[in-house]
Scaffold this motif. Structure first.
Motif, PDB file in Angstrom:
ATOM      1  N   GLY A   1      72.172  56.926  23.652  1.00 50.78           N
ATOM      2  CA  GLY A   1      71.042  56.439  23.044  1.00 50.78           C
ATOM      3  C   GLY A   1      71.541  56.257  21.229  1.00 50.78           C
ATOM      4  O   GLY A   1      70.629  55.989  20.824  1.00 50.78           O
ATOM      5  N   ASP A   2      72.674  56.609  21.226  1.00 51.59           N
ATOM      6  CA  ASP A   2      72.552  55.964  19.502  1.00 51.59           C
ATOM      7  C   ASP A   2      73.460  54.941  19.494  1.00 51.59           C
ATOM      8  O   ASP A   2      73.658  54.414  20.409  1.00 51.59           O
TER       9      ASP A   2
ATOM     10  N   LEU B   1      71.063  43.792  18.447  1.00 49.92           N
ATOM     11  CA  LEU B   1      71.461  44.661  18.742  1.00 49.92           C
ATOM     12  C   LEU B   1      72.008  45.338  20.016  1.00 49.92           C
ATOM     13  O   LEU B   1      70.910  44.774  21.101  1.00 49.92           O
ATOM     14  N   PRO B   2      72.232  45.783  20.369  1.00 46.37           N
ATOM     15  CA  PRO B   2      72.759  46.242  21.583  1.00 46.37           C
ATOM     16  C   PRO B   2      71.375  47.422  22.340  1.00 46.37           C
ATOM     17  O   PRO B   2      70.488  48.049  21.566  1.00 46.37           O
ATOM     18  N   ASP B   3      71.104  46.821  23.668  1.00 40.94           N
ATOM     19  CA  ASP B   3      70.084  47.705  24.591  1.00 40.94           C
ATOM     20  C   ASP B   3      70.067  49.065  24.639  1.00 40.94           C
ATOM     21  O   ASP B   3      70.831  49.160  25.229  1.00 40.94           O
ATOM     22  N   LEU B   4      69.126  49.757  23.543  1.00 39.23           N
ATOM     23  CA  LEU B   4      68.937  50.617  23.288  1.00 39.23           C
ATOM     24  C   LEU B   4      67.432  51.862  24.857  1.00 39.23           C
ATOM     25  O   LEU B   4      67.273  52.265  24.266  1.00 39.23           O
ATOM     26  N   GLY B   5      67.049  50.297  25.065  1.00 37.05           N
ATOM     27  CA  GLY B   5      66.349  50.641  25.907  1.00 37.05           C
ATOM     28  C   GLY B   5      64.389  51.134  24.948  1.00 37.05           C
ATOM     29  O   GLY B   5      63.607  51.757  25.406  1.00 37.05           O
TER      30      GLY B   5
ATOM     31  N   LYS C   1      84.763  51.311  13.883  1.00 40.37           N
ATOM     32  CA  LYS C   1      83.859  51.404  14.797  1.00 40.37           C
ATOM     33  C   LYS C   1      82.446  52.966  13.869  1.00 40.37           C
ATOM     34  O   LYS C   1      82.685  53.714  13.779  1.00 40.37           O
ATOM     35  N   LEU C   2      81.401  52.045  14.559  1.00 39.35           N
ATOM     36  CA  LEU C   2      80.670  53.287  14.084  1.00 39.35           C
ATOM     37  C   LEU C   2      79.311  53.750  14.432  1.00 39.35           C
ATOM     38  O   LEU C   2      79.241  52.834  15.520  1.00 39.35           O
ATOM     39  N   CYS C   3      78.529  54.743  14.208  1.00 46.22           N
ATOM     40  CA  CYS C   3      77.498  55.012  14.676  1.00 46.22           C
ATOM     41  C   CYS C   3      76.490  55.348  13.584  1.00 46.22           C
ATOM     42  O   CYS C   3      76.760  55.717  12.908  1.00 46.22           O
ATOM     43  N   VAL C   4      76.019  55.544  14.251  1.00 47.11           N
ATOM     44  CA  VAL C   4      73.871  56.048  14.355  1.00 47.11           C
ATOM     45  C   VAL C   4      72.992  56.756  14.920  1.00 47.11           C
ATOM     46  O   VAL C   4      72.935  56.079  15.986  1.00 47.11           O
TER      47      VAL C   4
ATOM     48  N   ALA D   1      82.838  56.361  14.023  1.00 45.86           N
ATOM     49  CA  ALA D   1      82.322  56.920  15.350  1.00 45.86           C
ATOM     50  C   ALA D   1      83.669  56.979  15.578  1.00 45.86           C
ATOM     51  O   ALA D   1      84.375  57.905  16.444  1.00 45.86           O
ATOM     52  N   GLU D   2      85.068  56.508  15.464  1.00 46.67           N
ATOM     53  CA  GLU D   2      86.477  57.378  15.445  1.00 46.67           C
ATOM     54  C   GLU D   2      87.175  57.460  14.085  1.00 46.67           C
ATOM     55  O   GLU D   2      86.538  56.773  12.832  1.00 46.67           O
ATOM     56  N   LYS D   3      88.189  58.439  14.024  1.00 44.01           N
ATOM     57  CA  LYS D   3      88.381  58.572  13.022  1.00 44.01           C
ATOM     58  C   LYS D   3      89.519  57.240  11.963  1.00 44.01           C
ATOM     59  O   LYS D   3      90.133  56.242  12.815  1.00 44.01           O
TER      60      LYS D   3
END
Length: 359
Positions: free
Chosen positions: A293-294, A248-252, A339-342, A270-272
């Motif tokens: 941070g998401d 996954l992308p690095d989220l620290g 594009k999705l976001c959590v 994350a986008e319409k």
């Protein structure tokens, strides 16, 4: 009503196979406790040890504080409802319900009172003179329930009693069992592999795997605060998305985090995106604005399942397939780039031992 306690219970068969290892469990008085887990996890064996149908290899079983290891099944004041109903085909409904009372030498007047009362509770009054072959699956299950209830047991044990019913009837019987438990206030112990039954009926869920309890808690705790990766992925439809942290992308995250998961309901656009309503009218979906941070990632819609107002999607991403769902949103076509976001607070973290890591 009765409480049940298993103390360091172990079950090993003659062939040397151990099915239950060092089980410690308290089933509260008056609870609707559901033992759930995959096939072969030991849930039915546990139920049968409570019933006295399986001997306990090591440890103690107590009902109301009294050790039951060597007490015969018929003397434990319990009633068991089986998956296959186990009705006598040559007897009427009345005869099936009454049979155990006759053996227990309950006086005729009392037998008739109980039969009338419990037949009314489960909706069998007009079927008392019919044979099991003349009844539907749901009606036969009601006979099995009434036959158990007339004995006034301290504990009801149920081994996948709804598995032979169709989906609509299962849903109806779930509702009836919930109402029945509330009415009787008796301790119910129920075995199933169906998480929907567990979540909808239980006051306490005991989730098992390979002979061990993974977590024992109220349904919402099991769902919202899973103890480990197995629990997180067993409970929930669709299953929780879980990926190796390194993919996954690095989220620290701290070094003790090996796996990251999120519920499909928590992955948002994350986008319409342009979609369509059932009537064909084009419309844009809602979109969530990501914060620092998401977890944000792109993907392509590969599968779409329309469930009415709820739509379940699978998206192909750079780190694997992601399940997500929308509610009351336009339908997005397969093949659409999204594009999705959590939200970071919706992420579940697990260590290399697959136990939950609380950030």
């Amino acid at each position: 009503m009765s409480s049940i306690e298993l103390r360091h219970v172990k079950k090993t068969y003659d062939n040397g196979v151990t099915v239950i290892e060092d089980m410690n469990l308290v089933i509260p008085d008056g609870s609707f406790t559901v033992l759930v887990g995959p096939s072969g996890c030991g849930k039915t064996t546990t139920l049968r040890m409570i019933a006295g149908l399986e001997e306990i290899t090591e440890g103690d079983l107590l009902i109301d504080g009294v050790r039951m290891n060597d007490v015969d099944p018929g003397d434990r004041n319990i009633a068991m409802v089986f998956q296959n109903y186990a009705l006598y085909p040559t007897m009427t409904v009345r005869g099936n319900i009454e049979f155990g009372l006759i053996n227990a030498k309950v006086p005729k007047e009392e037998r008739e009172r109980r039969i009338e009362y419990f037949s009314r509770i489960v909706g069998l009054t007009e079927y008392l003179d019919r044979k099991p072959s003349q009844l539907s699956g749901g009606q036969r299950q009601r006979v099995a329930l009434a036959r158990a209830m007339v004995k006034h047991p301290k504990v009801f044990l149920m081994d996948e009693p709804l598995s032979n019913l169709d989906a609509k009837l299962r849903a109806q019987m779930r509702t009836e069992l919930i109402a029945l438990h509330q009415r009787l206030g008796t301790t119910f112990v129920y075995v199933t592999h169906d998480q929907t039954e567990a979540m909808s009926m239980a006051t306490k869920i005991v989730l098992m795997n390979e002979g061990k309890i993974q977590q024992a808690a109220e349904p919402l705790t099991i769902y919202g605060d899973p103890a480990n990766k197995f629990v997180a992925q067993f409970i929930g439809v669709p299953t929780m998305n879980v990926f190796e942290r390194a993919s996954l992308p690095d989220l620290g995250f701290s070094d003790d985090v090996a796996w990251v998961g999120f519920r499909p309901s928590r992955a948002l656009f994350a986008e319409k995106v342009l979609g369509s309503h059932p009537n064909g009218e084009k419309a844009m979906t809602d979109a969530y604005v990501p914060k620092q941070g998401d977890l944000v990632f792109g993907g392509t819609i590969a599968i779409r399942e329309i469930m009415g107002s709820e739509i379940i999607y699978q998206a192909e991403t750079g780190f694997g397939n992601v399940s997500f769902k929308t509610f009351n949103q336009p339908q997005v076509d397969v093949g659409t780039q999204v594009k999705l976001c959590v939200d970071r607070s919706s992420l579940y973290l697990f260590g290399s031992d697959e136990k939950r890591v609380v950030a």
